[in-house]
Design an enzyme around this catalytic site. Sequence first.
Site, PDB file in Angstrom:
ATOM      1  N   ASP A  67     -18.189 -28.831  -0.041  1.00 20.19           N
ATOM      2  CA  ASP A  67     -16.930 -28.257   0.399  1.00 20.19           C
ATOM      3  C   ASP A  67     -16.018 -29.710   0.917  1.00 20.19           C
ATOM      4  O   ASP A  67     -16.482 -30.387   0.956  1.00 20.19           O
ATOM      5  CB  ASP A  67     -17.133 -27.376   1.580  1.00 20.19           C
ATOM      6  CG  ASP A  67     -18.190 -27.938   2.649  1.00 20.19           C
ATOM      7  OD1 ASP A  67     -18.476 -28.954   2.657  1.00 20.19           O
ATOM      8  OD2 ASP A  67     -18.792 -26.988   3.424  1.00 20.19           O
ATOM      9  N   ASN A 136     -22.312 -19.229  12.799  1.00 21.84           N
ATOM     10  CA  ASN A 136     -22.341 -18.023  12.119  1.00 21.84           C
ATOM     11  C   ASN A 136     -22.913 -17.602  11.140  1.00 21.84           C
ATOM     12  O   ASN A 136     -22.712 -16.661  10.302  1.00 21.84           O
ATOM     13  CB  ASN A 136     -20.771 -17.519  12.067  1.00 21.84           C
ATOM     14  CG  ASN A 136     -20.138 -18.333  10.993  1.00 21.84           C
ATOM     15  OD1 ASN A 136     -20.764 -19.350  10.021  1.00 21.84           O
ATOM     16  ND2 ASN A 136     -18.699 -18.091  10.622  1.00 21.84           N
ATOM     17  N   HIS A 138     -22.644 -19.370   8.177  1.00 23.76           N
ATOM     18  CA  HIS A 138     -22.308 -19.795   6.879  1.00 23.76           C
ATOM     19  C   HIS A 138     -23.040 -21.273   6.217  1.00 23.76           C
ATOM     20  O   HIS A 138     -23.755 -21.881   7.104  1.00 23.76           O
ATOM     21  CB  HIS A 138     -20.839 -20.172   7.023  1.00 23.76           C
ATOM     22  CG  HIS A 138     -20.387 -21.665   7.815  1.00 23.76           C
ATOM     23  ND1 HIS A 138     -19.349 -21.751   8.607  1.00 23.76           N
ATOM     24  CD2 HIS A 138     -21.036 -22.890   7.963  1.00 23.76           C
ATOM     25  CE1 HIS A 138     -19.172 -22.801   9.194  1.00 23.76           C
ATOM     26  NE2 HIS A 138     -20.280 -23.539   8.609  1.00 23.76           N
ATOM     27  N   GLU A 143     -18.036 -17.987   4.674  1.00 25.89           N
ATOM     28  CA  GLU A 143     -18.115 -17.515   5.810  1.00 25.89           C
ATOM     29  C   GLU A 143     -18.670 -16.181   5.650  1.00 25.89           C
ATOM     30  O   GLU A 143     -18.846 -15.643   4.514  1.00 25.89           O
ATOM     31  CB  GLU A 143     -16.662 -17.509   6.447  1.00 25.89           C
ATOM     32  CG  GLU A 143     -16.205 -18.997   6.514  1.00 25.89           C
ATOM     33  CD  GLU A 143     -16.459 -19.399   7.899  1.00 25.89           C
ATOM     34  OE1 GLU A 143     -17.646 -19.333   8.331  1.00 25.89           O
ATOM     35  OE2 GLU A 143     -15.751 -20.126   8.579  1.00 25.89           O
TER      36      GLU A 143
HETATM   37  C1  F6R Z   1     -20.580 -28.974   5.782  1.00 26.63           C
HETATM   38  C2  F6R Z   1     -20.741 -27.715   5.631  1.00 26.63           C
HETATM   39  C3  F6R Z   1     -21.092 -26.657   6.744  1.00 26.63           C
HETATM   40  C4  F6R Z   1     -21.878 -27.225   7.901  1.00 26.63           C
HETATM   41  C5  F6R Z   1     -22.136 -26.431   9.227  1.00 26.63           C
HETATM   42  C6  F6R Z   1     -23.150 -27.170  10.213  1.00 26.63           C
HETATM   43  O1  F6R Z   1     -20.571 -29.645   4.485  1.00 26.63           O
HETATM   44  O2  F6R Z   1     -20.573 -27.082   4.634  1.00 26.63           O
HETATM   45  O3  F6R Z   1     -21.765 -25.603   6.618  1.00 26.63           O
HETATM   46  O4  F6R Z   1     -23.016 -27.709   7.359  1.00 26.63           O
HETATM   47  O5  F6R Z   1     -20.920 -26.099   9.568  1.00 26.63           O
HETATM   48  O6  F6R Z   1     -22.358 -28.008  10.749  1.00 26.63           O
HETATM   49  P1  F6R Z   1     -23.069 -28.998  11.757  1.00 26.63           P
HETATM   50  O7  F6R Z   1     -24.163 -29.754  11.073  1.00 26.63           O
HETATM   51  O8  F6R Z   1     -21.977 -30.093  12.221  1.00 26.63           O
HETATM   52  O9  F6R Z   1     -23.644 -28.262  12.687  1.00 26.63           O
END
Ligand code: F6R
Length: 241
Positions: A67, A136, A138, A143
């Site tokens: 992403d 959540n 994702h 999402e």
């Molecule tokens: C990042 C991504 C997100 C994160 C997720 C967890 O490339 O795709 O899905 O992996 O938001 O983020 P952290 O590791 O900061 O808790």
Amino acid sequence: MKIIAAKDYNDMSRKAANIISAQVILKPDSVLGLATGSTPIGAYKQLIEWYEKGDLDFSQVRTVNPDEYKGLTRDNDQSYYYFMRQNLFNHINIDLANTNIPDGMIEDPQEACKAYDEVIKSLGGIDLQLLGLGNNGHIGFNEPDEIFTQGTNCAVLTESTIQANSRFFATIDEVPKLAYTMGIGQIMSAERVLVVASGRAKAPIIKEIVEGPVTPRVPASILKFHKNAILVADEEALSLL
Ligand code: F6R
């Protein structure tokens, strides 16, 4: 989904790095799906250390990130393009031409998603997809939704994600509201999926994923249907199981 319990963040990072490292040793021209966010940083540090010791060679590795925020230029220090250079690519012998991240500056979502679908297709399959886990549920920026996405899509970030990611921005208003993300279908097509999670904040969603139904309301729950998905999580993240 196989669960590997780690003691703490460092242990989780080392275990995840070991799995990625084994992948690169077994198949030097692997296609690695990489992730951004706080959780994988320790694993990247470990991979850099092993590279510096001469244990790992990334010269033939190809990468694909799930992403990128829509509207951030590549030199913006909050872009995932910037993150990957800072936290991994600048420190290993990867050929930058072999690294792929959605282009957040393509204005038209249809054009951006089609372009990234083609990139993913041209790689001929992802050998190992590393993922962090949103509070959540994702994965990538897919999402909670009524359906599981298939291909690259333009995600509208939820309040919970905007809130969680605001820690990296000066103000919450600066957090982009849209992001381009690889779809759940593309993640499910990876040969192996490696999810990393650390800390108490991730414990409720891990409980939901592991003990609850497979539903697009909890996107990561689909990984229970993946043939080779691994969750490496520390004691705090596993504390509600
Ligand atoms: C990042 C991504 C997100 C994160 C997720 C967890 O490339 O795709 O899905 O992996 O938001 O983020 P952290 O590791 O900061 O808790």
